[in-house]
Design a protein around this motif. Structure first.
Motif, PDB file in Angstrom:
ATOM      1  N   ALA A   1       1.441   9.301   7.647  1.00 58.45           N
ATOM      2  CA  ALA A   1       2.548   8.950   8.813  1.00 58.45           C
ATOM      3  C   ALA A   1       2.803  10.516   9.491  1.00 58.45           C
ATOM      4  O   ALA A   1       3.022  10.460  10.625  1.00 58.45           O
ATOM      5  CB  ALA A   1       3.810   8.549   8.282  1.00 58.45           C
ATOM      6  N   PHE A   2       2.829  11.465   8.802  1.00 52.70           N
ATOM      7  CA  PHE A   2       2.950  12.816   9.392  1.00 52.70           C
ATOM      8  C   PHE A   2       1.983  13.277  10.415  1.00 52.70           C
ATOM      9  O   PHE A   2       2.280  13.631  11.444  1.00 52.70           O
ATOM     10  CB  PHE A   2       3.394  13.885   7.920  1.00 52.70           C
ATOM     11  N   GLY A   3       0.900  13.096   9.839  1.00 55.30           N
ATOM     12  CA  GLY A   3      -0.309  13.352  10.675  1.00 55.30           C
ATOM     13  C   GLY A   3      -0.393  12.537  11.862  1.00 55.30           C
ATOM     14  O   GLY A   3      -0.675  13.350  12.832  1.00 55.30           O
ATOM     15  N   LEU A   4      -0.302  11.327  11.948  1.00 56.52           N
ATOM     16  CA  LEU A   4      -0.365  10.572  13.159  1.00 56.52           C
ATOM     17  C   LEU A   4       0.886  10.889  14.194  1.00 56.52           C
ATOM     18  O   LEU A   4       0.575  11.021  15.162  1.00 56.52           O
ATOM     19  CB  LEU A   4      -0.244   9.150  12.687  1.00 56.52           C
ATOM     20  N   GLY A   5       1.902  11.211  13.343  1.00 58.13           N
ATOM     21  CA  GLY A   5       3.215  11.563  14.282  1.00 58.13           C
ATOM     22  C   GLY A   5       2.854  12.982  15.034  1.00 58.13           C
ATOM     23  O   GLY A   5       3.209  13.181  16.157  1.00 58.13           O
ATOM     24  N   PHE A   6       2.237  13.940  14.314  1.00 54.18           N
ATOM     25  CA  PHE A   6       2.064  15.332  14.946  1.00 54.18           C
ATOM     26  C   PHE A   6       0.909  15.114  15.834  1.00 54.18           C
ATOM     27  O   PHE A   6       1.051  15.541  17.136  1.00 54.18           O
ATOM     28  CB  PHE A   6       1.357  16.178  13.634  1.00 54.18           C
TER      29      PHE A   6
ATOM     30  N   GLN B   1       0.602  -1.135  -0.014  1.00 50.96           N
ATOM     31  CA  GLN B   1       0.213   0.229  -0.071  1.00 50.96           C
ATOM     32  C   GLN B   1       0.867   1.148  -0.063  1.00 50.96           C
ATOM     33  O   GLN B   1       0.480   2.212  -0.654  1.00 50.96           O
ATOM     34  CB  GLN B   1      -0.849   0.150   1.280  1.00 50.96           C
ATOM     35  N   ILE B   2       2.042   1.169   0.801  1.00 45.78           N
ATOM     36  CA  ILE B   2       2.804   2.243   0.866  1.00 45.78           C
ATOM     37  C   ILE B   2       3.535   2.652  -0.615  1.00 45.78           C
ATOM     38  O   ILE B   2       3.611   3.754  -1.067  1.00 45.78           O
ATOM     39  CB  ILE B   2       3.954   2.051   1.953  1.00 45.78           C
ATOM     40  N   ASP B   3       3.959   1.533  -1.204  1.00 47.17           N
ATOM     41  CA  ASP B   3       4.631   1.637  -2.607  1.00 47.17           C
ATOM     42  C   ASP B   3       3.640   2.138  -3.530  1.00 47.17           C
ATOM     43  O   ASP B   3       4.053   2.757  -4.538  1.00 47.17           O
ATOM     44  CB  ASP B   3       5.200   0.187  -2.763  1.00 47.17           C
ATOM     45  N   ALA B   4       2.438   1.746  -3.547  1.00 46.47           N
ATOM     46  CA  ALA B   4       1.263   2.060  -4.447  1.00 46.47           C
ATOM     47  C   ALA B   4       0.745   3.469  -4.180  1.00 46.47           C
ATOM     48  O   ALA B   4       0.534   4.112  -5.111  1.00 46.47           O
ATOM     49  CB  ALA B   4       0.186   1.125  -4.369  1.00 46.47           C
ATOM     50  N   HIS B   5       0.747   4.040  -2.983  1.00 48.60           N
ATOM     51  CA  HIS B   5       0.294   5.233  -2.696  1.00 48.60           C
ATOM     52  C   HIS B   5       1.261   6.020  -1.849  1.00 48.60           C
ATOM     53  O   HIS B   5       1.090   6.364  -0.836  1.00 48.60           O
ATOM     54  CB  HIS B   5      -1.093   5.496  -2.058  1.00 48.60           C
ATOM     55  N   PRO B   6       2.637   6.474  -2.186  1.00 49.27           N
ATOM     56  CA  PRO B   6       3.492   6.983  -1.418  1.00 49.27           C
ATOM     57  C   PRO B   6       3.100   8.116  -0.839  1.00 49.27           C
ATOM     58  O   PRO B   6       3.431   8.573   0.343  1.00 49.27           O
ATOM     59  CB  PRO B   6       4.864   7.003  -2.237  1.00 49.27           C
TER      60      PRO B   6
END
Length: 85
Positions: free
Chosen positions: A72-77, A60-65
């Motif tokens: 990932a940025f939003g969750l980390g924030f 999924q990450i490879d298909a939609h980077p």
């Protein structure tokens, strides 16, 4: 031959008795322990399912980077904001 020689060690009979006691203790431990093979099989199945899940996430990450990076940025924030309070 089965006698002690001035405290040099145990006799053959004593050693045999110790071996028998150890064998009995081992048999009791095996009977009391759960089936180790089924536990290992279950652990292997869980490991395989986790591995498959990680592979799916990687696909999924490879298909939609870009969306993956934003998520990932939003969750980390959000996690950072929750931990600073």
């Amino acid at each position: 031959m089965a006698e002690r020689k001035s405290g040099e060690g145990a006799t053959v009979e004593e050693l045999q008795a110790q071996i028998e006691a150890l064998q009995q203790a081992l048999d009791e431990a095996r009977a009391a322990a759960p089936d180790a093979e089924s536990i290992l099989a279950d652990a292997e199945a869980v490991r395989e399912r986790v591995q498959e899940g990680l592979q799916d996430v990687q696909k999924q990450i490879d298909a939609h980077p870009v969306p993956s990076a934003l998520l990932a940025f939003g969750l980390g924030f959000l996690i950072g904001r929750l931990l600073t309070r």
